[in-house]
Design a protein around this motif. Structure first.
Motif, PDB file in Angstrom:
ATOM      1  N   ALA A 112       0.826  -1.209   0.000  1.00  0.00           N
ATOM      2  CA  ALA A 112       0.000   0.000   0.000  1.00  0.00           C
ATOM      3  C   ALA A 112       0.859   1.256   0.000  1.00  0.00           C
ATOM      4  CB  ALA A 112      -0.935  -0.012   1.205  1.00  0.00           C
ATOM      5  N   ASP A 113       1.971   1.232   0.722  1.00  0.00           N
ATOM      6  CA  ASP A 113       2.862   2.399   0.782  1.00  0.00           C
ATOM      7  C   ASP A 113       3.596   2.620  -0.531  1.00  0.00           C
ATOM      8  OD1 ASP A 113       2.121   2.799   3.401  1.00  0.00           O
ATOM      9  OD2 ASP A 113       3.892   1.815   4.253  1.00  0.00           O
ATOM     10  N   PHE A 114       3.821   1.539  -1.278  1.00  0.00           N
ATOM     11  CA  PHE A 114       4.619   1.654  -2.503  1.00  0.00           C
ATOM     12  C   PHE A 114       3.773   2.025  -3.708  1.00  0.00           C
ATOM     13  CE2 PHE A 114       6.645  -0.168  -6.295  1.00  0.00           C
ATOM     14  CZ  PHE A 114       7.885   0.458  -6.231  1.00  0.00           C
ATOM     15  N   ILE A 115       2.593   1.449  -3.818  1.00  0.00           N
ATOM     16  CA  ILE A 115       1.765   1.680  -5.008  1.00  0.00           C
ATOM     17  C   ILE A 115       0.975   2.973  -4.824  1.00  0.00           C
ATOM     18  CG2 ILE A 115      -0.034   0.721  -6.508  1.00  0.00           C
ATOM     19  CD1 ILE A 115       0.956  -2.027  -5.771  1.00  0.00           C
ATOM     20  N   THR A 116       1.620   4.066  -5.142  1.00  0.00           N
ATOM     21  CA  THR A 116       1.042   5.402  -5.006  1.00  0.00           C
ATOM     22  C   THR A 116       1.270   6.175  -6.306  1.00  0.00           C
ATOM     23  OG1 THR A 116       3.124   6.210  -4.058  1.00  0.00           O
ATOM     24  CG2 THR A 116       1.436   5.453  -2.505  1.00  0.00           C
ATOM     25  N   GLY A 117       0.711   7.371  -6.360  1.00  0.00           N
ATOM     26  CA  GLY A 117       0.890   8.222  -7.532  1.00  0.00           C
ATOM     27  C   GLY A 117      -0.361   8.274  -8.384  1.00  0.00           C
ATOM     28  N   SER A 118      -0.187   8.690  -9.628  1.00  0.00           N
ATOM     29  CA  SER A 118      -1.316   8.768 -10.553  1.00  0.00           C
ATOM     30  C   SER A 118      -1.801   7.359 -10.885  1.00  0.00           C
ATOM     31  CB  SER A 118      -0.896   9.487 -11.832  1.00  0.00           C
ATOM     32  OG  SER A 118       0.051   8.703 -12.547  1.00  0.00           O
ATOM     33  N   GLU A 119      -2.946   7.287 -11.543  1.00  0.00           N
ATOM     34  CA  GLU A 119      -3.481   5.975 -11.903  1.00  0.00           C
ATOM     35  C   GLU A 119      -2.508   5.205 -12.787  1.00  0.00           C
ATOM     36  OE1 GLU A 119      -7.341   3.932 -14.143  1.00  0.00           O
ATOM     37  OE2 GLU A 119      -7.352   6.063 -13.645  1.00  0.00           O
ATOM     38  N   ALA A 120      -1.905   5.887 -13.750  1.00  0.00           N
ATOM     39  CA  ALA A 120      -0.960   5.228 -14.643  1.00  0.00           C
ATOM     40  C   ALA A 120       0.268   4.742 -13.876  1.00  0.00           C
ATOM     41  CB  ALA A 120      -0.535   6.176 -15.760  1.00  0.00           C
ATOM     42  N   GLU A 121       0.743   5.560 -12.928  1.00  0.00           N
ATOM     43  CA  GLU A 121       1.916   5.170 -12.131  1.00  0.00           C
ATOM     44  C   GLU A 121       1.590   3.977 -11.233  1.00  0.00           C
ATOM     45  OE1 GLU A 121       4.187   9.485 -11.628  1.00  0.00           O
ATOM     46  OE2 GLU A 121       2.582   8.920 -10.243  1.00  0.00           O
ATOM     47  N   ARG A 122       0.410   4.017 -10.636  1.00  0.00           N
ATOM     48  CA  ARG A 122       0.007   2.902  -9.765  1.00  0.00           C
ATOM     49  C   ARG A 122      -0.116   1.610 -10.566  1.00  0.00           C
ATOM     50  NH1 ARG A 122      -4.047   6.269  -8.184  1.00  0.00           N
ATOM     51  NH2 ARG A 122      -5.652   4.692  -8.648  1.00  0.00           N
ATOM     52  N   GLN A 123      -0.702   1.699 -11.752  1.00  0.00           N
ATOM     53  CA  GLN A 123      -0.860   0.501 -12.581  1.00  0.00           C
ATOM     54  C   GLN A 123       0.492  -0.077 -12.967  1.00  0.00           C
ATOM     55  OE1 GLN A 123      -3.535   0.076 -15.742  1.00  0.00           O
ATOM     56  NE2 GLN A 123      -5.323   0.742 -14.590  1.00  0.00           N
ATOM     57  N   GLN A 124       1.430   0.792 -13.343  1.00  0.00           N
ATOM     58  CA  GLN A 124       2.744   0.302 -13.741  1.00  0.00           C
ATOM     59  C   GLN A 124       3.467  -0.344 -12.564  1.00  0.00           C
ATOM     60  OE1 GLN A 124       3.803  -0.169 -16.601  1.00  0.00           O
ATOM     61  NE2 GLN A 124       6.003  -0.543 -16.362  1.00  0.00           N
ATOM     62  N   LYS A 125       3.401   0.293 -11.408  1.00  0.00           N
ATOM     63  CA  LYS A 125       4.032  -0.283 -10.215  1.00  0.00           C
ATOM     64  C   LYS A 125       3.388  -1.627  -9.858  1.00  0.00           C
ATOM     65  CE  LYS A 125       5.424   4.051  -7.957  1.00  0.00           C
ATOM     66  NZ  LYS A 125       5.182   4.947  -6.799  1.00  0.00           N
ATOM     67  N   ALA A 126       2.060  -1.657  -9.932  1.00  0.00           N
ATOM     68  CA  ALA A 126       1.352  -2.892  -9.587  1.00  0.00           C
ATOM     69  C   ALA A 126       1.754  -4.027 -10.514  1.00  0.00           C
ATOM     70  CB  ALA A 126      -0.160  -2.660  -9.649  1.00  0.00           C
ATOM     71  N   LYS A 127       1.819  -3.755 -11.798  1.00  0.00           N
ATOM     72  CA  LYS A 127       2.190  -4.779 -12.770  1.00  0.00           C
ATOM     73  C   LYS A 127       3.592  -5.310 -12.502  1.00  0.00           C
ATOM     74  CE  LYS A 127       1.372  -3.712 -17.082  1.00  0.00           C
ATOM     75  NZ  LYS A 127       1.226  -2.891 -18.308  1.00  0.00           N
ATOM     76  N   LEU A 128       4.512  -4.400 -12.244  1.00  0.00           N
ATOM     77  CA  LEU A 128       5.892  -4.812 -12.014  1.00  0.00           C
ATOM     78  C   LEU A 128       6.031  -5.630 -10.732  1.00  0.00           C
ATOM     79  CD1 LEU A 128       7.716  -1.512 -13.033  1.00  0.00           C
ATOM     80  CD2 LEU A 128       7.817  -3.689 -14.255  1.00  0.00           C
ATOM     81  N   VAL A 129       5.373  -5.169  -9.668  1.00  0.00           N
ATOM     82  CA  VAL A 129       5.474  -5.884  -8.393  1.00  0.00           C
ATOM     83  C   VAL A 129       4.847  -7.270  -8.504  1.00  0.00           C
ATOM     84  CG1 VAL A 129       4.749  -5.918  -5.974  1.00  0.00           C
ATOM     85  CG2 VAL A 129       5.589  -3.789  -6.989  1.00  0.00           C
ATOM     86  N   PHE A 130       3.654  -7.351  -9.106  1.00  0.00           N
ATOM     87  CA  PHE A 130       3.025  -8.670  -9.222  1.00  0.00           C
ATOM     88  C   PHE A 130       3.849  -9.593 -10.113  1.00  0.00           C
ATOM     89  CE2 PHE A 130       0.384 -11.696 -11.538  1.00  0.00           C
ATOM     90  CZ  PHE A 130      -0.021 -12.482 -10.476  1.00  0.00           C
ATOM     91  N   ALA A 131       4.345  -9.064 -11.233  1.00  0.00           N
ATOM     92  CA  ALA A 131       5.148  -9.903 -12.128  1.00  0.00           C
ATOM     93  C   ALA A 131       6.360 -10.464 -11.393  1.00  0.00           C
ATOM     94  CB  ALA A 131       5.587  -9.101 -13.346  1.00  0.00           C
ATOM     95  N   GLY A 132       6.989  -9.619 -10.579  1.00  0.00           N
ATOM     96  CA  GLY A 132       8.144 -10.077  -9.812  1.00  0.00           C
ATOM     97  C   GLY A 132       7.771 -11.113  -8.770  1.00  0.00           C
ATOM     98  N   LEU A 133       6.661 -10.872  -8.084  1.00  0.00           N
ATOM     99  CA  LEU A 133       6.217 -11.820  -7.064  1.00  0.00           C
ATOM    100  C   LEU A 133       5.828 -13.161  -7.685  1.00  0.00           C
ATOM    101  CD1 LEU A 133       4.090  -9.573  -4.680  1.00  0.00           C
ATOM    102  CD2 LEU A 133       6.132 -10.897  -4.072  1.00  0.00           C
ATOM    103  N   PHE A 134       5.118 -13.093  -8.805  1.00  0.00           N
ATOM    104  CA  PHE A 134       4.687 -14.337  -9.434  1.00  0.00           C
ATOM    105  C   PHE A 134       5.898 -15.161  -9.860  1.00  0.00           C
ATOM    106  CE2 PHE A 134       3.371 -17.117 -12.844  1.00  0.00           C
ATOM    107  CZ  PHE A 134       2.196 -17.659 -12.344  1.00  0.00           C
ATOM    108  N   LYS A 135       6.851 -14.519 -10.504  1.00  0.00           N
ATOM    109  CA  LYS A 135       8.029 -15.265 -10.969  1.00  0.00           C
ATOM    110  C   LYS A 135       8.819 -15.811  -9.789  1.00  0.00           C
ATOM    111  CE  LYS A 135      12.134 -14.986 -13.907  1.00  0.00           C
ATOM    112  NZ  LYS A 135      12.910 -14.151 -14.844  1.00  0.00           N
ATOM    113  N   THR A 136       8.997 -14.998  -8.748  1.00  0.00           N
ATOM    114  CA  THR A 136       9.800 -15.405  -7.596  1.00  0.00           C
ATOM    115  C   THR A 136       9.150 -16.542  -6.828  1.00  0.00           C
ATOM    116  OG1 THR A 136      10.703 -13.157  -7.378  1.00  0.00           O
ATOM    117  CG2 THR A 136      10.849 -14.599  -5.449  1.00  0.00           C
ATOM    118  N   LEU A 137       7.859 -16.390  -6.502  1.00  0.00           N
ATOM    119  CA  LEU A 137       7.192 -17.398  -5.684  1.00  0.00           C
ATOM    120  C   LEU A 137       6.860 -18.652  -6.478  1.00  0.00           C
ATOM    121  CD1 LEU A 137       4.922 -15.157  -3.427  1.00  0.00           C
ATOM    122  CD2 LEU A 137       6.989 -16.421  -2.789  1.00  0.00           C
TER     123      LEU A 137
END
Length: 207
Positions: A89-114
């Motif tokens: 919640a603290d990391f995914i902030t900013g405009s809608e476009a910024e939040r979407q990009q951060k969310a995509k990157l974080v989930f992609a990283g988590l999915f690959k890692t886990l």
């Protein structure tokens, strides 16, 4: 005289090993998979994620040091889930476009890692099962040796006793190892549950 004990050990050891063989054959597609949970080799992104598509992300999350470090902290199972959700919640902030990009990157990283970690754990479980099968074969061979000795009219009772004690010890070790597999089988499930919970937290941060 140890002969009755030796005969008893042959019977109990054979019975225990027969039970294990039956359990391991529960799913013929995966003969080395000992868990009650069905083996699902690969996780599905669609089952975990209903946010924006990550098809265009690739490994871009690894090129961003902040996201790479965040993914490592979130994926660590020793990290409390509540803390991980707050970090998202603290990391995914900013405009809608910024939040979407951060969310995509974080989930992609988590999915690959886990998903990779889960796969490694599952491979370890199957290696463990193969070692148990080899140990079972070793015990069976000893049981056959003991039966052969017992059938000899001039049997060496010292050897009979030694083999009986070896079977007793090996069977005890075998059973103790078998009991631990239930706990180990829970690890892939917990990894999958953690990924699902973190994915949901990411999606909530987008709303």
């Amino acid at each position: 005289m140890r002969y009755p004990l030796a005969r008893y050990l042959v019977m109990t050891s054979s019975f225990a090993l027969a039970l294990l063989s039956t359990a391991l054959a529960a799913d013929p597609r995966y003969p080395d998979w000992p868990c009650n949970q069905l083996k699902v080799p690969d996780l599905s992104i669609a089952a975990m994620w209903s946010g924006p598509s990550i098809d265009d992300v690739g490994s871009a999350w690894e090129d961003d040091a902040a996201i790479r470090d965040l993914v490592a902290r979130l994926a660590a199972r020793r990290s409390p889930l509540d803390d991980a959700q707050k970090a998202i919640a603290d990391f995914i902030t900013g405009s809608e476009a910024e939040r979407q990009q951060k969310a995509k990157l974080v989930f992609a990283g988590l999915f690959k890692t886990l998903d990779r970690e889960r796969g490694q754990v599952m491979q370890g479980i199957e290696r463990y099962t193969r070692r148990q099968k080899e140990f079972a074969d070793q015990i069976r061979a000893t049981v056959l040796d003991l039966r052969s000795l017992q059938d000899q009219p001039d049997r060496d009772q010292g050897k009979v006793d030694a083999l009986a004690e070896r079977i007793e010890w090996d069977t005890r070790v075998f059973e103790e190892r078998r009991k631990t597999i239930g706990f180990v089988c829970e690890v892939p499930v917990r990894i999958e549950q953690r990924l699902f919970s973190l994915a949901r937290a990411i999606q909530q941060a987008l709303d």
